[in-house]
Scaffold this active site. Structure first.
Site, PDB file in Angstrom:
ATOM      1  N   LYS A 125      44.371  17.343 -23.751  1.00 44.60           N
ATOM      2  CA  LYS A 125      44.271  17.927 -22.408  1.00 44.60           C
ATOM      3  C   LYS A 125      42.865  18.493 -22.175  1.00 44.60           C
ATOM      4  CE  LYS A 125      49.214  18.888 -22.440  1.00 44.60           C
ATOM      5  NZ  LYS A 125      50.220  19.862 -22.893  1.00 44.60           N
ATOM      6  N   ILE A 132      51.046  22.716 -13.198  1.00 52.73           N
ATOM      7  CA  ILE A 132      49.912  23.443 -12.589  1.00 52.73           C
ATOM      8  C   ILE A 132      48.942  22.463 -11.937  1.00 52.73           C
ATOM      9  CG2 ILE A 132      48.013  25.054 -13.009  1.00 52.73           C
ATOM     10  CD1 ILE A 132      49.352  25.751 -15.677  1.00 52.73           C
ATOM     11  N   VAL A 183      47.817  17.283 -17.593  1.00 51.00           N
ATOM     12  CA  VAL A 183      47.249  18.553 -18.068  1.00 51.00           C
ATOM     13  C   VAL A 183      47.957  19.709 -17.360  1.00 51.00           C
ATOM     14  CG1 VAL A 183      45.177  19.999 -18.172  1.00 51.00           C
ATOM     15  CG2 VAL A 183      44.983  17.524 -18.470  1.00 51.00           C
TER      16      VAL A 183
HETATM   17  N1  HSE Z   1      54.508  19.178 -25.460  1.00 47.29           N
HETATM   18  C1  HSE Z   1      53.730  19.523 -24.321  1.00 47.29           C
HETATM   19  C2  HSE Z   1      53.555  21.024 -24.287  1.00 47.29           C
HETATM   20  C3  HSE Z   1      54.408  19.042 -23.086  1.00 47.29           C
HETATM   21  O1  HSE Z   1      54.285  21.711 -25.015  1.00 47.29           O
HETATM   22  O2  HSE Z   1      52.703  21.530 -23.573  1.00 47.29           O
HETATM   23  C4  HSE Z   1      53.604  19.152 -21.836  1.00 47.29           C
HETATM   24  O3  HSE Z   1      52.418  18.422 -21.929  1.00 47.29           O
END
Ligand code: HSE
Length: 373
Positions: A200, A131, A127
């Site tokens: 996420k 960060i 996630v």
């Molecule tokens: N494809 C994801 C994004 C990669 O653009 O955030 C990171 O999780």
């Protein structure tokens, strides 16, 4: 000395190998002992890579090698990644991953398995890329009753919407640019349709409320239908169109969660979160609002979070870190009940007044929630 193995030599796996090599001394000091990369497992050949000598094809070599104490899974998806994660845990190895699809779908099961085998299963990188947010949520904010989570959790779509606004690009042109920078998933469908962000949000919600929030049940709208006209109209209002994730604890104790493009106004802490940056705003009853901000995608930012977990796993290799993730399913309420202001773009104003907010989307119609704060 502790040996580690990386499964999958893609964008994240190669970032982990590179940063581990470059920052070797610092990582050894933080881990309390030398951390060495013994294997990279991938089905492809990389003859020109400086890591070619450690690249192997057979995962069972890692599985059987007692020197390997930590396995980094950066394969992605829920196929072979799930099988190798289970086998690594059964072999008594700690597992660290950036694989949000796997964590969102099987996190509870894998944490249970890790508990049974007294090893850690860590997924900070799943996630918000680089960060640090899951560890603060789970440990530093543990004394709070979390009342809300709001964030921009997909770097690809945030980059696309920024490029559309600032460079007047079409969605397709901006997507190509995001792909060239290594932000997008191998198949960008899950970035564009909001599923990556929903996964996420599900992981954050699981950890915040100890209930199993299924990504598939989160109300979701992606950016596939967002046009340059929508982005420009939002700008005329003084706002920026962004793919926003929200989960809330309702007064009756229930939960609601959704992912949708919203017109973010300057009063919101998310307004300045542009390009591939991500931000997560967590509200706790004691702490109030806390925002975590940084690079949400890309090779080395994600490697940064993976390596933090590797160091934690090495430091706790004889003592499992408890991460409670309940299997109790969450029942999500309809987010339309939250109310709020809406931005509607349609030729026929009379129709808006009649139908708002349920205006159908089409070439000449668009309807987005307005995020004031
Ligand atoms: N494809 C994801 C994004 C990669 O653009 O955030 C990171 O999780």
């Amino acid at each position: 000395m502790v040996s580690i193995a990386i499964l999958g030599f893609g964008i994240v796996g190669s970032g982990v190998a590179g940063v581990l090599t470059r920052n070797r001394e610092q990582i050894d000091t933080a881990a309390g002992e030398a951390v060495r990369l013994k294997y990279i497992v991938d089905v492809r050949d990389f003859p020109d890579s400086p890591f070619a000598p450690v690249i192997i094809r057979d995962f069972s070599v890692v599985e059987r090698d007692p020197d390997v104490r930590v396995v980094v899974e950066t394969i992605g998806g829920c196929g072979v990644a799930l099988e190798f994660t289970r086998r690594a845990i059964l072999a008594g190895k700690h597992v660290v991953t950036s694989n949000k699809a796997l964590v969102a779908a099987h996190g509870q099961e894998l944490l249970e398995l890790a508990k049974l085998h007294n090893v850690n299963y860590f997924f900070e990188a799943s996630v918000g890329g680089g960060i640090p947010v899951l560890r603060p949520l789970k440990f530093d904010l543990a004394g709070n009753r979390i009342t809300g989570i709001r964030g921009i959790l997909n770097g690809t779509t945030n980059y696309i919407l920024t490029a559309m606004r600032e460079e007047k690009l079409s969605l397709e042109e901006a997507l190509r640019s995001a792909q060239a920078r290594g932000y997008a998933e191998a198949n960008p469908t899950d970035d564009l349709n909001g599923m990556d962000a929903a996964r996420k949000l599900a992981i954050l919600s699981d950890l915040a409320w100890g209930r199993e929030v299924r990504a598939e049940e989160i109300g979701r709208e992606g950016i596939e239908k967002v046009s340059l006209k929508d982005v420009e109209c939002a700008a005329m209002l003084g706002g920026k169109l962004k793919l926003v994730c929200e989960a809330k604890l309702l007064p009756d104790g229930g939960l609601t969660a959704f992912v949708a493009p919203q017109v973010v106004m300057p009063g919101s802490m998310l307004y300045g979160v542009d390009e591939a940056y991500n931000a997560v705003l967590i509200t706790g009853d004691a702490v109030g609002d806390v925002m975590f901000y940084g690079t949400g995608a890309g090779s080395e930012p994600t490697a940064s979070a993976v390596l933090g977990d590797v160091i934690d796993a090495v430091r706790h290799r004889d003592r499992r870190r408890a991460i409670n993730w309940s299997g109790t399913p969450a029942v999500l309420s309809d987010p339309m009940g939250l109310g709020g202001r809406w931005f509607v773009r349609r030729r026929d104003i009379a129709a808006i007044e009649e139908q708002c907010p349920a205006v159908p989307k089409g070439e000449d119609a668009a309807c987005y929630r307005v995020l004031e704060k």
